[in-house]
Write a protein that holds these residues in place. Structure first.
Motif, PDB file in Angstrom:
ATOM      1  N   ARG A 105      77.858  72.326   9.829  1.00  0.00           N
ATOM      2  CA  ARG A 105      77.385  71.252  10.709  1.00  0.00           C
ATOM      3  C   ARG A 105      77.852  71.489  12.141  1.00  0.00           C
ATOM      4  O   ARG A 105      77.101  71.280  13.100  1.00  0.00           O
ATOM      5  CB  ARG A 105      77.884  69.896  10.202  1.00  0.00           C
ATOM      6  N   ALA A 108      75.795  74.333  13.707  1.00  0.00           N
ATOM      7  CA  ALA A 108      74.454  73.905  14.100  1.00  0.00           C
ATOM      8  C   ALA A 108      74.499  73.030  15.354  1.00  0.00           C
ATOM      9  O   ALA A 108      73.638  73.139  16.228  1.00  0.00           O
ATOM     10  CB  ALA A 108      73.795  73.142  12.953  1.00  0.00           C
ATOM     11  N   ALA A 109      75.537  72.175  15.448  1.00  0.00           N
ATOM     12  CA  ALA A 109      75.647  71.285  16.602  1.00  0.00           C
ATOM     13  C   ALA A 109      75.939  72.044  17.889  1.00  0.00           C
ATOM     14  O   ALA A 109      75.586  71.597  18.983  1.00  0.00           O
ATOM     15  CB  ALA A 109      76.735  70.246  16.359  1.00  0.00           C
ATOM     16  N   LEU A 111      74.792  75.032  18.660  1.00  0.00           N
ATOM     17  CA  LEU A 111      73.708  75.932  19.034  1.00  0.00           C
ATOM     18  C   LEU A 111      72.606  75.199  19.785  1.00  0.00           C
ATOM     19  O   LEU A 111      72.479  73.979  19.705  1.00  0.00           O
ATOM     20  CB  LEU A 111      73.111  76.575  17.775  1.00  0.00           C
ATOM     21  N   GLU A 113      68.621  74.204  20.404  1.00  0.00           N
ATOM     22  CA  GLU A 113      67.689  73.670  19.415  1.00  0.00           C
ATOM     23  C   GLU A 113      66.940  74.768  18.662  1.00  0.00           C
ATOM     24  O   GLU A 113      66.781  74.709  17.453  1.00  0.00           O
ATOM     25  CB  GLU A 113      66.693  72.731  20.092  1.00  0.00           C
ATOM     26  N   ALA A 116      69.390  76.542  16.343  1.00  0.00           N
ATOM     27  CA  ALA A 116      69.763  75.651  15.250  1.00  0.00           C
ATOM     28  C   ALA A 116      68.632  75.549  14.232  1.00  0.00           C
ATOM     29  O   ALA A 116      68.872  75.521  13.018  1.00  0.00           O
ATOM     30  CB  ALA A 116      70.114  74.270  15.798  1.00  0.00           C
ATOM     31  N   VAL A 119      68.677  78.631  12.142  1.00  0.00           N
ATOM     32  CA  VAL A 119      69.782  78.567  11.175  1.00  0.00           C
ATOM     33  C   VAL A 119      69.406  77.681   9.996  1.00  0.00           C
ATOM     34  O   VAL A 119      69.630  78.024   8.836  1.00  0.00           O
ATOM     35  CB  VAL A 119      71.070  78.055  11.859  1.00  0.00           C
ATOM     36  N   ARG A 120      68.829  76.515  10.288  1.00  0.00           N
ATOM     37  CA  ARG A 120      68.436  75.603   9.204  1.00  0.00           C
ATOM     38  C   ARG A 120      67.390  76.239   8.307  1.00  0.00           C
ATOM     39  O   ARG A 120      67.419  76.085   7.076  1.00  0.00           O
ATOM     40  CB  ARG A 120      67.928  74.291   9.796  1.00  0.00           C
TER      41      ARG A 120
END
Length: 240
Positions: A105, A108-109, A111, A113, A116, A119-120
């Motif tokens: 988490r 991701a925060a 990086l 948009e 991120a 990554v997701r």
């Protein structure tokens, strides 16, 4: 500056002067927000696990434990994906994997948009079957290795025969999808490798130990550990 940026900036500010503190008033003026906003931000940081602390008194204020945080790390997109893949590929029952979701988490925060989103998407394509190691066993083994303390274990060999051992842990080894606790078995006065999913119970002893290098556990172990099948044989030999 939006709230997310301010939260990161607060941690950076407190970390830069640690262990000295900053008052709420000073932080409010620094970030051009109200004292109440700063208090809410600091509370939010504490709730997410950031080691932000408050010291009372004339010279008190808010500070951050530098030993409990890392400085900002600039990762390339490829490096971020590599870290994300490693975190996503860590089974729930593998050593030190419990902190993986929180780390993911935070990654991701941090990086942009687009990164991120990549990554997701990548982590959504990685699927891991649950590990077979009991959570309490895993916790005891992790602590024994991290703290360098003796561990008591109840171990089952490949035939299902169980025995109780006291182990001076030297480290952990992964091979062919299996994890092993390597250490000096006091019961056998020899180096042994114990497959984690065969440890039926484990407890941490309040006794420190000095980890022995693999070569000191078994002169051939350092070579044999490179081959999964030989390592399986080593684990099975724990019954002797």
């Amino acid at each position: 500056m939006n709230r997310t940026e301010r939260l990161y900036a607060l941690v950076d500010e407190l970390r830069a002067i640690a262990p000295r503190p900053r008052t709420v008033g000073w932080l409010a003026a620094r970030f051009a927000v109200s004292r109440r906003t700063v208090q809410r931000d600091l509370q939010a940081l504490m709730e997410t696990g950031v080691p932000v602390r408050n010291a009372a008194g004339r010279h008190g204020g808010w500070f951050v434990d530098r030993d409990g945080t890392l400085p900002p790390i600039n990762l390339t997109a490829a490096e971020a994906l590599a870290v994300a893949a490693a975190l996503a590929g860590a089974e729930d029952g593998t050593p030190f994997s419990a902190a993986g979701p929180a780390a993911m988490r935070k990654l991701a925060a941090a990086l942009g948009e687009s990164a991120a989103a990549e990554v997701r998407a990548l982590t959504g394509r990685i699927h891991i079957l649950p590990a077979r190691t009991a959570p309490d066993v895993l916790d005891a083994v992790e602590q024994a290795v991290a703290r360098q303390q003796v561990a008591w274990i109840r171990y089952a060999d490949s035939a299902g025969r169980t025995s109780e051992r006291e182990v001076e842990p030297s480290g952990l080894l992964a091979a062919a999808g299996d994890w092993y606790l390597l250490g000096w078995c006091r019961s056998r006065s020899a180096g042994r490798g114990f497959r984690l999913d065969r440890i039926r119970a484990a407890e941490l002893r309040d006794e420190p130990c000095v980890p022995r290098p693999i070569a000191a556990l078994d002169h051939g172990l350092a070579q044999r550990a490179r081959h999964a099948e030989t390592l399986r044989s080593l684990s099975d030999s724990s019954r002797d």
